[in-house]
Design a protein around this motif. Structure first.
Motif, PDB file in Angstrom:
ATOM      1  N   ASP A  92      48.866  11.687   1.080  1.00 17.50           N
ATOM      2  CA  ASP A  92      49.130  13.129   1.141  1.00 17.50           C
ATOM      3  C   ASP A  92      48.113  13.930   0.325  1.00 17.50           C
ATOM      4  OD1 ASP A  92      50.556  15.373   2.005  1.00 17.50           O
ATOM      5  OD2 ASP A  92      51.820  15.400   0.212  1.00 17.50           O
ATOM      6  N   ILE A  93      46.839  13.558   0.475  1.00 22.59           N
ATOM      7  CA  ILE A  93      45.766  14.265  -0.225  1.00 22.59           C
ATOM      8  C   ILE A  93      45.298  15.438   0.631  1.00 22.59           C
ATOM      9  CG2 ILE A  93      43.404  14.081  -1.087  1.00 22.59           C
ATOM     10  CD1 ILE A  93      43.980  11.096  -1.599  1.00 22.59           C
ATOM     11  N   ASP A  94      45.227  16.620   0.050  1.00 19.24           N
ATOM     12  CA  ASP A  94      44.682  17.784   0.733  1.00 19.24           C
ATOM     13  C   ASP A  94      43.156  17.674   0.678  1.00 19.24           C
ATOM     14  OD1 ASP A  94      43.774  20.251   1.612  1.00 19.24           O
ATOM     15  OD2 ASP A  94      45.269  21.413   0.506  1.00 19.24           O
ATOM     16  N   VAL A  95      42.563  17.225   1.781  1.00 21.84           N
ATOM     17  CA  VAL A  95      41.122  16.942   1.775  1.00 21.84           C
ATOM     18  C   VAL A  95      40.283  18.209   1.575  1.00 21.84           C
ATOM     19  CG1 VAL A  95      41.339  14.846   3.157  1.00 21.84           C
ATOM     20  CG2 VAL A  95      41.025  17.046   4.301  1.00 21.84           C
ATOM     21  N   SER A  96      40.876  19.380   1.850  1.00 22.28           N
ATOM     22  CA  SER A  96      40.136  20.626   1.642  1.00 22.28           C
ATOM     23  C   SER A  96      39.917  20.895   0.151  1.00 22.28           C
ATOM     24  CB  SER A  96      40.878  21.804   2.274  1.00 22.28           C
ATOM     25  OG  SER A  96      42.082  22.096   1.580  1.00 22.28           O
ATOM     26  N   LYS A  97      40.666  20.187  -0.697  1.00 23.27           N
ATOM     27  CA  LYS A  97      40.552  20.370  -2.146  1.00 23.27           C
ATOM     28  C   LYS A  97      39.669  19.309  -2.804  1.00 23.27           C
ATOM     29  CE  LYS A  97      45.088  22.592  -2.580  1.00 23.27           C
ATOM     30  NZ  LYS A  97      46.435  22.504  -3.212  1.00 23.27           N
ATOM     31  N   VAL A  98      39.083  18.442  -1.985  1.00 24.46           N
ATOM     32  CA  VAL A  98      38.197  17.397  -2.510  1.00 24.46           C
ATOM     33  C   VAL A  98      36.769  17.703  -2.064  1.00 24.46           C
ATOM     34  CG1 VAL A  98      37.691  14.923  -2.619  1.00 24.46           C
ATOM     35  CG2 VAL A  98      40.062  15.699  -2.382  1.00 24.46           C
ATOM     36  N   MET A  99      35.874  17.880  -3.007  1.00 28.61           N
ATOM     37  CA  MET A  99      34.470  18.116  -2.677  1.00 28.61           C
ATOM     38  C   MET A  99      33.794  16.766  -2.483  1.00 28.61           C
ATOM     39  SD  MET A  99      31.449  19.982  -4.895  1.00 28.61           S
ATOM     40  CE  MET A  99      32.443  21.456  -5.098  1.00 28.61           C
ATOM     41  N   ILE A 100      33.288  16.528  -1.288  1.00 25.47           N
ATOM     42  CA  ILE A 100      32.633  15.256  -0.992  1.00 25.47           C
ATOM     43  C   ILE A 100      31.127  15.454  -0.977  1.00 25.47           C
ATOM     44  CG2 ILE A 100      32.333  13.419   0.711  1.00 25.47           C
ATOM     45  CD1 ILE A 100      35.219  13.920   1.594  1.00 25.47           C
ATOM     46  N   GLU A 101      30.447  14.674  -1.805  1.00 22.38           N
ATOM     47  CA  GLU A 101      28.988  14.749  -1.888  1.00 22.38           C
ATOM     48  C   GLU A 101      28.396  13.467  -1.313  1.00 22.38           C
ATOM     49  OE1 GLU A 101      25.403  15.278  -5.184  1.00 22.38           O
ATOM     50  OE2 GLU A 101      27.440  15.983  -5.620  1.00 22.38           O
ATOM     51  N   ASN A 102      27.526  13.625  -0.326  1.00 22.36           N
ATOM     52  CA  ASN A 102      26.850  12.474   0.279  1.00 22.36           C
ATOM     53  C   ASN A 102      25.789  11.975  -0.694  1.00 22.36           C
ATOM     54  OD1 ASN A 102      25.672  10.576   1.929  1.00 22.36           O
ATOM     55  ND2 ASN A 102      24.712  12.054   3.305  1.00 22.36           N
ATOM     56  N   VAL A 103      26.000  10.781  -1.231  1.00 15.46           N
ATOM     57  CA  VAL A 103      25.064  10.228  -2.211  1.00 15.46           C
ATOM     58  C   VAL A 103      24.488   8.919  -1.680  1.00 15.46           C
ATOM     59  CG1 VAL A 103      26.343  11.288  -4.096  1.00 15.46           C
ATOM     60  CG2 VAL A 103      26.847   8.929  -3.455  1.00 15.46           C
TER      61      VAL A 103
END
Length: 233
Positions: free
Chosen positions: A49-60
């Motif tokens: 139940d993670i709100d993915v809009s609240k997780v900043m994903i950085e392509n590393v």
């Protein structure tokens, strides 16, 4: 099946405020786009139940993933548990500051690495396939029985690696991914077809099937050694 539970993980640091999956909200996740663990992100996020809009994903990039986490440039990363954990330790990150969220512990009910065979080859040379799997199962059993000797075999072929590091990595993989309660009950190499069907349902969250397979369509236990030979001690 080699990994009864895959090593896909979110690896984070307590000092960055992450202890459990929901804590990822409001934080930066470093994830190589081609990473096998990141490929399961949608499954993991939905299961927890993670709100993915609240997780900043950085392509590393793969080489900088652990260094960026160690330096605090990201708050968590995706990766294989026994790779990222050991790499962070090697970079001097305190053990009690490393959090390993093994996706298999948090609702991602997939299997891991497996042996694939061309159906035509299997039909034409079934004895060769059976002999290969007998040898593989024996090698897994020998590795579990004596991990130190197994690492020595690797070092003979790659003298750059450090034995103590690779032994810890192997022992971690055996404990978390290879010798599970399911393997102890049913032996090495097999799968639970009902569980595999559930895994295929989860994979459908990430990948679009042209024709969704059943577990029985992709796993053939007839080539495996008998149950006595596959028994986990």
């Amino acid at each position: 099946m080699v990994y009864n539970r895959p090593p896909f993980s979110i690896v984070a640091r307590k000092s960055r405020g992450i202890m459990k999956p929901k804590d990822l909200e409001g934080h930066k996740l470093g994830a190589p786009a081609a990473d096998g663990a990141f490929a399961q992100w949608k499954i993991f996020a939905q299961a927890n139940d993670i709100d993915v809009s609240k997780v900043m994903i950085e392509n590393v990039g793969f080489p900088v993933r652990e260094p960026m986490l160690a330096a605090g440039q990201v708050d968590a990363i995706t990766g294989f548990s026994f790779s990222s954990y050991i790499n962070l330790k090697d970079r001097g990150v305190p053990i009690d500051d490393i959090v390993v969220l093994l996706m298999a512990d948090y609702g991602v009910n997939l299997y891991g690495n497996a042996v694939f065979v061309n159906p035509k080859f299997a039909a034409e040379k079934p004895d060769a396939v059976k002999a290969f799997l007998r040898a593989l199962v024996k090698s897994i059993k020998d590795t579990v029985k004596d991990p130190s000797h197994a690492v020595d075999s690797v070092i003979k072929r790659n003298d750059v690696v450090k034995k103590e590091v690779e032994l810890e990595r192997l022992q971690m993989a055996i404990r978390d991914n290879v010798v599970t309660s399911e393997v102890k009950a049913n032996g090495y190499g097999g799968v639970d077809l009902a569980r595999l069907d559930q895994a295929i349902d989860q994979i459908a969250l990430t990948y679009t099937f042209k024709a969704k397979p059943k577990a029985a369509d992709v796993f053939d236990s007839s080539f495996l050694p008998d149950s006595a030979a596959r028994k986990a001690h």
